[in-house]
Design a protein around this motif. Sequence first.
Motif, PDB file in Angstrom:
ATOM      1  N   ASN A 167       0.823  -1.213   0.000  1.00  0.00           N
ATOM      2  CA  ASN A 167       0.000   0.000   0.000  1.00  0.00           C
ATOM      3  C   ASN A 167       0.856   1.262   0.000  1.00  0.00           C
ATOM      4  O   ASN A 167       0.405   2.322  -0.435  1.00  0.00           O
ATOM      5  CB  ASN A 167      -0.919   0.044   1.225  1.00  0.00           C
ATOM      6  CG  ASN A 167      -2.074  -0.915   1.117  1.00  0.00           C
ATOM      7  OD1 ASN A 167      -2.520  -1.251   0.034  1.00  0.00           O
ATOM      8  ND2 ASN A 167      -2.561  -1.381   2.250  1.00  0.00           N
ATOM      9  N   PHE A 168       2.071   1.162   0.521  1.00  0.00           N
ATOM     10  CA  PHE A 168       2.905   2.341   0.725  1.00  0.00           C
ATOM     11  C   PHE A 168       4.235   2.313  -0.027  1.00  0.00           C
ATOM     12  O   PHE A 168       4.840   3.360  -0.247  1.00  0.00           O
ATOM     13  CB  PHE A 168       3.227   2.513   2.214  1.00  0.00           C
ATOM     14  CG  PHE A 168       2.028   2.553   3.108  1.00  0.00           C
ATOM     15  CD1 PHE A 168       0.949   3.370   2.815  1.00  0.00           C
ATOM     16  CD2 PHE A 168       1.964   1.770   4.244  1.00  0.00           C
ATOM     17  CE1 PHE A 168      -0.166   3.412   3.636  1.00  0.00           C
ATOM     18  CE2 PHE A 168       0.859   1.813   5.081  1.00  0.00           C
ATOM     19  CZ  PHE A 168      -0.208   2.635   4.768  1.00  0.00           C
ATOM     20  N   PHE A 169       4.716   1.122  -0.391  1.00  0.00           N
ATOM     21  CA  PHE A 169       6.069   0.954  -0.902  1.00  0.00           C
ATOM     22  C   PHE A 169       6.348   1.845  -2.106  1.00  0.00           C
ATOM     23  O   PHE A 169       5.592   1.889  -3.069  1.00  0.00           O
ATOM     24  CB  PHE A 169       6.335  -0.512  -1.253  1.00  0.00           C
ATOM     25  CG  PHE A 169       7.770  -0.825  -1.469  1.00  0.00           C
ATOM     26  CD1 PHE A 169       8.652  -0.839  -0.404  1.00  0.00           C
ATOM     27  CD2 PHE A 169       8.261  -1.079  -2.733  1.00  0.00           C
ATOM     28  CE1 PHE A 169       9.993  -1.123  -0.589  1.00  0.00           C
ATOM     29  CE2 PHE A 169       9.594  -1.363  -2.941  1.00  0.00           C
ATOM     30  CZ  PHE A 169      10.459  -1.380  -1.863  1.00  0.00           C
ATOM     31  N   CYS A 170       7.453   2.561  -2.050  1.00  0.00           N
ATOM     32  CA  CYS A 170       7.963   3.439  -3.120  1.00  0.00           C
ATOM     33  C   CYS A 170       7.095   4.666  -3.369  1.00  0.00           C
ATOM     34  O   CYS A 170       7.155   5.258  -4.446  1.00  0.00           O
ATOM     35  CB  CYS A 170       8.162   2.666  -4.419  1.00  0.00           C
ATOM     36  SG  CYS A 170       9.504   1.486  -4.315  1.00  0.00           S
ATOM     37  N   ILE A 171       6.297   5.061  -2.393  1.00  0.00           N
ATOM     38  CA  ILE A 171       5.459   6.256  -2.554  1.00  0.00           C
ATOM     39  C   ILE A 171       5.843   7.272  -1.487  1.00  0.00           C
ATOM     40  O   ILE A 171       5.893   6.952  -0.296  1.00  0.00           O
ATOM     41  CB  ILE A 171       3.956   5.924  -2.428  1.00  0.00           C
ATOM     42  CG1 ILE A 171       3.539   4.890  -3.459  1.00  0.00           C
ATOM     43  CG2 ILE A 171       3.126   7.196  -2.578  1.00  0.00           C
ATOM     44  CD1 ILE A 171       2.124   4.376  -3.276  1.00  0.00           C
ATOM     45  N   PHE A 172       6.108   8.484  -1.927  1.00  0.00           N
ATOM     46  CA  PHE A 172       6.333   9.603  -1.019  1.00  0.00           C
ATOM     47  C   PHE A 172       5.171  10.574  -1.154  1.00  0.00           C
ATOM     48  O   PHE A 172       4.620  10.750  -2.240  1.00  0.00           O
ATOM     49  CB  PHE A 172       7.622  10.369  -1.361  1.00  0.00           C
ATOM     50  CG  PHE A 172       8.882   9.666  -0.963  1.00  0.00           C
ATOM     51  CD1 PHE A 172       9.180   9.452   0.371  1.00  0.00           C
ATOM     52  CD2 PHE A 172       9.789   9.242  -1.924  1.00  0.00           C
ATOM     53  CE1 PHE A 172      10.364   8.825   0.742  1.00  0.00           C
ATOM     54  CE2 PHE A 172      10.965   8.622  -1.565  1.00  0.00           C
ATOM     55  CZ  PHE A 172      11.252   8.404  -0.228  1.00  0.00           C
ATOM     56  N   ASP A 173       4.812  11.208  -0.060  1.00  0.00           N
ATOM     57  CA  ASP A 173       3.857  12.310  -0.089  1.00  0.00           C
ATOM     58  C   ASP A 173       4.666  13.599   0.022  1.00  0.00           C
ATOM     59  O   ASP A 173       5.503  13.723   0.920  1.00  0.00           O
ATOM     60  CB  ASP A 173       2.873  12.232   1.086  1.00  0.00           C
ATOM     61  CG  ASP A 173       1.977  11.003   1.001  1.00  0.00           C
ATOM     62  OD1 ASP A 173       1.719  10.530  -0.118  1.00  0.00           O
ATOM     63  OD2 ASP A 173       1.529  10.523   2.058  1.00  0.00           O
ATOM     64  N   ILE A 174       4.434  14.524  -0.888  1.00  0.00           N
ATOM     65  CA  ILE A 174       5.128  15.808  -0.855  1.00  0.00           C
ATOM     66  C   ILE A 174       4.091  16.877  -0.556  1.00  0.00           C
ATOM     67  O   ILE A 174       3.153  17.076  -1.327  1.00  0.00           O
ATOM     68  CB  ILE A 174       5.848  16.099  -2.181  1.00  0.00           C
ATOM     69  CG1 ILE A 174       6.836  14.966  -2.478  1.00  0.00           C
ATOM     70  CG2 ILE A 174       6.551  17.452  -2.118  1.00  0.00           C
ATOM     71  CD1 ILE A 174       7.508  15.062  -3.823  1.00  0.00           C
ATOM     72  N   LEU A 175       4.243  17.518   0.591  1.00  0.00           N
ATOM     73  CA  LEU A 175       3.303  18.546   1.005  1.00  0.00           C
ATOM     74  C   LEU A 175       3.542  19.844   0.239  1.00  0.00           C
ATOM     75  O   LEU A 175       4.592  20.016  -0.395  1.00  0.00           O
ATOM     76  CB  LEU A 175       3.432  18.792   2.512  1.00  0.00           C
ATOM     77  CG  LEU A 175       3.295  17.561   3.412  1.00  0.00           C
ATOM     78  CD1 LEU A 175       3.440  17.949   4.876  1.00  0.00           C
ATOM     79  CD2 LEU A 175       1.982  16.847   3.166  1.00  0.00           C
ATOM     80  N   ASN A 176       2.608  20.758   0.319  1.00  0.00           N
ATOM     81  CA  ASN A 176       2.753  22.033  -0.399  1.00  0.00           C
ATOM     82  C   ASN A 176       3.940  22.851   0.107  1.00  0.00           C
ATOM     83  O   ASN A 176       4.397  23.751  -0.566  1.00  0.00           O
ATOM     84  CB  ASN A 176       1.456  22.847  -0.349  1.00  0.00           C
ATOM     85  CG  ASN A 176       1.035  23.198   1.057  1.00  0.00           C
ATOM     86  OD1 ASN A 176       1.598  22.692   2.026  1.00  0.00           O
ATOM     87  ND2 ASN A 176       0.039  24.046   1.176  1.00  0.00           N
ATOM     88  N   THR A 177       4.454  22.530   1.277  1.00  0.00           N
ATOM     89  CA  THR A 177       5.635  23.200   1.817  1.00  0.00           C
ATOM     90  C   THR A 177       6.935  22.603   1.266  1.00  0.00           C
ATOM     91  O   THR A 177       8.012  23.129   1.512  1.00  0.00           O
ATOM     92  CB  THR A 177       5.667  23.075   3.350  1.00  0.00           C
ATOM     93  OG1 THR A 177       5.715  21.668   3.679  1.00  0.00           O
ATOM     94  CG2 THR A 177       4.464  23.728   3.981  1.00  0.00           C
ATOM     95  N   GLY A 178       6.805  21.458   0.551  1.00  0.00           N
ATOM     96  CA  GLY A 178       7.980  20.761   0.051  1.00  0.00           C
ATOM     97  C   GLY A 178       8.450  19.655   0.976  1.00  0.00           C
ATOM     98  O   GLY A 178       9.356  18.901   0.630  1.00  0.00           O
TER      99      GLY A 178
END
Length: 158
Positions: A75-86
């Motif tokens: 469900n999570f592997f190789c995924i990053f979340d990038i917030l609007n702040t970077g």
Amino acid sequence: MLENKRYEFKLIKLVRDEKDLTSIKETKLNILLVPVWTGANNIFFKENVMLNKNDIYTLNPSLEELFRNQKLNSNFFCIFDILNTGDVLPHGSIKKMGNIADTHLADLVSAELKGNNTWRLTRNLTKKCGSCIYRYLCPPISTFEIQSEDFGGCCVDI
């Protein structure tokens, strides 16, 4: 011009409770139902989302899925979340790993693999599922389980 083209689309309905389900039962459209945990709908989740023994017995994971469930969370592997702040977080986590403006992607990947935040968060690493005989049969830990701090997306008493 547009009338000669065929477009495929999916309708997605966010479902929080039984009322959301009843509102779409009468439609003949093919709608993807996505359960949303609000923090106040635990009973709905137990009855409609969480697995019971019968659900687990009907699962038919491939050998690849069984082996994968032992080592990583698909469900999570190789995924990053990038917030609007970077700011960069491993998907499913609240732990900030760095900022995209000053951190190289290779460093982020390396840190996540070493830190074991969510990419390798498997059921055998949790208190509730760690000794369960079904731990590798069950789907990987979900965002709901992390947010609710209820690891064990099932209703099986061990």
